[in-house]
Design a protein around this motif. Structure first.
Motif, PDB file in Angstrom:
ATOM      1  N   UNK A   1      12.778  -7.366 -12.384  1.00 17.33           N
ATOM      2  CA  UNK A   1      11.997  -6.188 -11.996  1.00 17.33           C
ATOM      3  C   UNK A   1      12.781  -5.332 -11.005  1.00 17.33           C
ATOM      4  N   UNK A   2      12.445  -4.042 -10.957  1.00 17.22           N
ATOM      5  CA  UNK A   2      13.157  -3.146 -10.048  1.00 17.22           C
ATOM      6  C   UNK A   2      12.699  -3.315  -8.594  1.00 17.22           C
ATOM      7  N   UNK A   3      11.420  -3.556  -8.393  1.00 10.51           N
ATOM      8  CA  UNK A   3      10.862  -3.763  -7.048  1.00 10.51           C
ATOM      9  C   UNK A   3       9.484  -4.370  -7.202  1.00 10.51           C
ATOM     10  N   UNK A   4       8.872  -4.726  -6.091  1.00  9.29           N
ATOM     11  CA  UNK A   4       7.544  -5.320  -6.137  1.00  9.29           C
ATOM     12  C   UNK A   4       6.448  -4.328  -5.832  1.00  9.29           C
ATOM     13  N   UNK A   5       5.331  -4.829  -5.300  1.00  9.96           N
ATOM     14  CA  UNK A   5       4.142  -3.997  -5.075  1.00  9.96           C
ATOM     15  C   UNK A   5       3.267  -4.645  -4.007  1.00  9.96           C
ATOM     16  N   UNK A   6       2.683  -3.819  -3.167  1.00 10.58           N
ATOM     17  CA  UNK A   6       1.669  -4.300  -2.221  1.00 10.58           C
ATOM     18  C   UNK A   6       0.299  -4.109  -2.846  1.00 10.58           C
ATOM     19  N   UNK A   7      -0.547  -5.118  -2.715  1.00 11.32           N
ATOM     20  CA  UNK A   7      -1.888  -5.080  -3.314  1.00 11.32           C
ATOM     21  C   UNK A   7      -2.958  -5.339  -2.264  1.00 11.32           C
ATOM     22  N   UNK A   8      -2.809  -4.707  -1.114  1.00 14.03           N
ATOM     23  CA  UNK A   8      -3.835  -4.801  -0.087  1.00 14.03           C
ATOM     24  C   UNK A   8      -3.499  -5.735   1.047  1.00 14.03           C
ATOM     25  N   UNK A   9      -2.376  -6.438   0.988  1.00 13.24           N
ATOM     26  CA  UNK A   9      -1.989  -7.301   2.086  1.00 13.24           C
ATOM     27  C   UNK A   9      -1.746  -6.457   3.341  1.00 13.24           C
ATOM     28  N   UNK A  10      -2.398  -6.850   4.419  1.00 14.13           N
ATOM     29  CA  UNK A  10      -2.299  -6.102   5.687  1.00 14.13           C
ATOM     30  C   UNK A  10      -2.660  -4.624   5.512  1.00 14.13           C
ATOM     31  N   UNK A  11      -3.525  -4.370   4.534  1.00 12.03           N
ATOM     32  CA  UNK A  11      -3.980  -2.997   4.313  1.00 12.03           C
ATOM     33  C   UNK A  11      -3.001  -2.124   3.562  1.00 12.03           C
ATOM     34  N   UNK A  12      -1.896  -2.689   3.047  1.00  9.87           N
ATOM     35  CA  UNK A  12      -0.885  -1.900   2.352  1.00  9.87           C
ATOM     36  C   UNK A  12      -1.100  -1.960   0.846  1.00  9.87           C
ATOM     37  N   UNK A  13      -0.820  -0.834   0.181  1.00  5.16           N
ATOM     38  CA  UNK A  13      -0.891  -0.746  -1.273  1.00  5.16           C
ATOM     39  C   UNK A  13       0.361  -0.051  -1.797  1.00  5.16           C
ATOM     40  N   UNK A  14       0.638  -0.263  -3.095  1.00  4.15           N
ATOM     41  CA  UNK A  14       1.741   0.369  -3.805  1.00  4.15           C
ATOM     42  C   UNK A  14       3.090  -0.079  -3.240  1.00  4.15           C
ATOM     43  N   UNK A  15       4.087   0.812  -3.226  1.00  3.48           N
ATOM     44  CA  UNK A  15       5.430   0.438  -2.800  1.00  3.48           C
ATOM     45  C   UNK A  15       6.125   1.663  -2.222  1.00  3.48           C
ATOM     46  N   UNK A  16       7.418   1.543  -1.960  1.00 11.00           N
ATOM     47  CA  UNK A  16       8.183   2.684  -1.470  1.00 11.00           C
ATOM     48  C   UNK A  16       8.367   2.727   0.030  1.00 11.00           C
ATOM     49  N   UNK A  17       7.958   1.695   0.743  1.00  9.40           N
ATOM     50  CA  UNK A  17       8.160   1.679   2.182  1.00  9.40           C
ATOM     51  C   UNK A  17       9.646   1.538   2.505  1.00  9.40           C
ATOM     52  N   UNK A  18      10.097   2.020   3.665  1.00 11.62           N
ATOM     53  CA  UNK A  18      11.493   1.789   4.076  1.00 11.62           C
ATOM     54  C   UNK A  18      11.820   0.306   4.013  1.00 11.62           C
ATOM     55  N   UNK A  19      12.994  -0.026   3.505  1.00 11.64           N
ATOM     56  CA  UNK A  19      13.324  -1.418   3.223  1.00 11.64           C
ATOM     57  C   UNK A  19      13.193  -2.301   4.457  1.00 11.64           C
ATOM     58  N   UNK A  20      13.590  -1.768   5.601  1.00 14.00           N
ATOM     59  CA  UNK A  20      13.545  -2.565   6.832  1.00 14.00           C
ATOM     60  C   UNK A  20      12.117  -2.907   7.240  1.00 14.00           C
ATOM     61  N   UNK A  21      11.161  -2.088   6.809  1.00 11.28           N
ATOM     62  CA  UNK A  21       9.769  -2.302   7.180  1.00 11.28           C
ATOM     63  C   UNK A  21       8.929  -2.853   6.033  1.00 11.28           C
ATOM     64  N   UNK A  22       9.495  -2.889   4.840  1.00  7.84           N
ATOM     65  CA  UNK A  22       8.716  -3.270   3.651  1.00  7.84           C
ATOM     66  C   UNK A  22       8.337  -4.746   3.691  1.00  7.84           C
ATOM     67  N   UNK A  23       7.105  -5.067   3.293  1.00 11.58           N
ATOM     68  CA  UNK A  23       6.712  -6.477   3.196  1.00 11.58           C
ATOM     69  C   UNK A  23       7.420  -7.149   2.025  1.00 11.58           C
TER      70      UNK A  23
END
Length: 521
Positions: free
Chosen positions: A438-460
């Motif tokens: 896969x190219x990247x993952x996805x947030x599904x509500x963990x810690x209130x986060x959804x979708x993707x695209x966060x800065x890599x250093x901060x991404x879950x």
């Protein structure tokens, strides 16, 4: 500046507010009103920013009047003709001849520009600006911008699920921000006109030599590039739900469970995984300036084909043959301008059967692209219910969103398993291998986060940990099973692909090849 910003936001952004209102859920609760407030503040910041940065002293009045006139002209065409003033529209306007331009002029347009642009400009011209300390002026501007950004951040974080999901589903509204986006589009077009069009791409792997398979049969490698599939929801990687039952039932399938992505968005991860550049030194410009692994393989005589059911190949396949199957007319798999991923298997068996030389076939899935997950799988794969079957997914419960997402993984499992079955059927004619990542993952509500695209250093981790699956009858079980517990990343894809075709070159790093020494012929 604040009055001009408020005026432009309220009166010259009718198209923006119309699109926002149409995209709002039917029920307007506190979260929806907070979303509207966030959008209003974000709009004002985008309009105010050039004023704060460029509107210094004597430049302030001319700048404000220029912005007002641009906004007035742009709003007329956006409201009257429903156009989006992007870079292509700027290019079209520059190529319009005088006769066509005259046809666009009308009394209504002149009245609109007079009332919406010229009249406010006259009022601004009459305002007397008292000169003050440049230092104090800079502090006020910085304080104003910082204060607005902090308020916006607080609004977004307080209702992150609603704001993030709505913004991802309705990304097109950003193209309607007037006059900021028309100005940005004009700037891009002007810089594009001055940019050298025939960029020289640096060749790599010019010494590459491919060693034929010992069996004499052509190697056929099907590489499946997933979209937004996160490892934590893969049954093969330990997920409690049966999201990959077909792959789990196939012999010779190995799941690598410690693989990380190069980025958190397709535009970064896809070019990165095929590039010789590692994540630590990767940039899109640098990747575009040199060849990638597909080019190296093609030089050695491998028949490379990119088949796409996603947006595009992000520049990876520009020098190799490619097929865009997004607009296929297969009524069983395609509907309303979108196709399910099984379309990528169409004609695959025939291509493998007639292979006379080594082949690499890349299948770029639409996969689990959100937030409208329910559109990614046929009705027959609605296994986890209730699933969120809405475009405005922010109105759905987290459980139904996860159900819809898991159904996308279930369907991806079906597509990959079918590709393996097709390869297996021709095992007597070719040396088959399948690689899925896969190219990247996805947030599904963990810690209130959804979708993707966060800065890599901060991404879950859910956005950076991806599934990787390998199948080949020639793989040694013990060797490969041991490698599945080793930490790898997209940085290893380049070398692994070269290794699968036994390519010898200075750009090949055997120590980075995930399958080196594990028996692939």
């Amino acid at each position: 500046m604040l009055l001009s910003t408020a005026y432009i936001a309220a009166t010259q952004n009718r198209a923006f507010w119309s699109a926002v209102w149409k995209g709002m859920p039917a029920a307007h609760g506190p979260a929806e009103w907070m979303l509207l407030l966030s959008l209003a503040l974000a709009l004002c910041i985008l309009i105010l920013l050039p004023m704060l940065v460029l509107g210094q002293r004597r430049l302030l009045k001319p700048l404000l009047m220029t912005l007002l006139m641009i906004a007035a002209v742009a709003s007329y065409f956006m409201d009257t003709f429903g156009v989006v003033i992007d870079q292509n529209m700027i290019l079209n306007s520059l190529q319009t001849d005088p006769r066509e331009a005259r046809e666009l002029l009308s009394v209504r347009m002149m009245l609109h520009v007079l009332l919406s642009g010229v009249l406010p400009c006259l009022l601004i011209w009459r305002v007397q600006i008292q000169p003050g300390s440049p230092w104090m002026d800079a502090c006020k501007r910085a304080g104003l911008l910082l204060g607005m950004l902090l308020i916006l951040l607080g609004l977004v974080l307080s209702h992150y699920k609603t704001v993030s999901l709505w913004a991802r589903e309705h990304r097109e509204v950003r193209l309607l921000v007037n006059p900021t986006l028309p100005i940005a589009a004009a700037y891009k077009q002007m810089t594009a006109d001055f940019r050298v069009k025939d960029e020289v791409v640096q060749p790599i792997g010019t010494d590459a030599i491919r060693v034929p398979a010992a069996s004499g049969k052509p190697r056929v490698v099907v590489m499946v590039v997933g979209e937004t599939a996160r490892r934590s929801n893969f049954q093969l990687a330990g997920y409690a739900r049966e999201t990959t039952p077909q792959l789990a039932a196939l012999p010779g399938v190995f799941s690598f469970n410690k693989v990380s992505s190069c980025g958190t968005a397709t535009a970064i991860s896809v070019p990165c995984m095929f590039s010789r550049l590692d994540r630590s030194d990767f940039s899109r410009n640098a990747a575009r300036a040199q060849e990638n692994v597909l080019d190296v393989l093609a030089k050695t005589g491998v028949d490379v084909l990119w088949r796409d059911n996603n947006s595009d190949c992000k520049g990876v396949c520009v020098r190799v043959p490619s097929e865009d199957l997004r607009r296929d007319t297969d009524s069983a798999l395609c509907d309303d301008g979108e196709c399910h991923d099984e379309i990528l298997l169409k004609g695959l068996a025939e291509r493998i059967r007639t292979a006379t030389t080594d082949q690499l076939i890349v299948l770029h899935l639409l996969g689990s692209h959100g937030p409208s997950y329910y559109k990614r799988y046929p009705q027959g794969f609605r296994h986890f219910v209730p699933d969120c079957a809405r475009d405005d997914v922010q109105t759905c419960s987290r459980e139904s969103i996860i159900n819809a997402y898991d159904n996308t993984i279930l369907y991806t499992d079906h597509v990959i398993a079918n590709a393996i079955n097709i390869l297996s059927e021709h095992g007597a004619e070719v040396e088959p291998t399948l690689l899925f990542v896969s190219d990247h993952g996805e947030s599904l509500g963990e810690n209130g986060l959804y979708l993707h695209g966060m800065p890599y250093a901060l991404a879950p981790r859910d956005q950076t940990e991806v599934p990787l699956v390998v199948w080949s009858p020639a793989l040694g079980s013990a060797c490969t099973r041991e490698r599945t517990q080793t930490e790898y990343s997209h940085d290893n894809i380049f070398d692994t692909l070269l290794g699968l075709f036994h390519v010898q070159s200075r750009v090949y790093r055997p120590q980075a090849d995930m399958l080196a020494g594990c028996g692939v012929m």
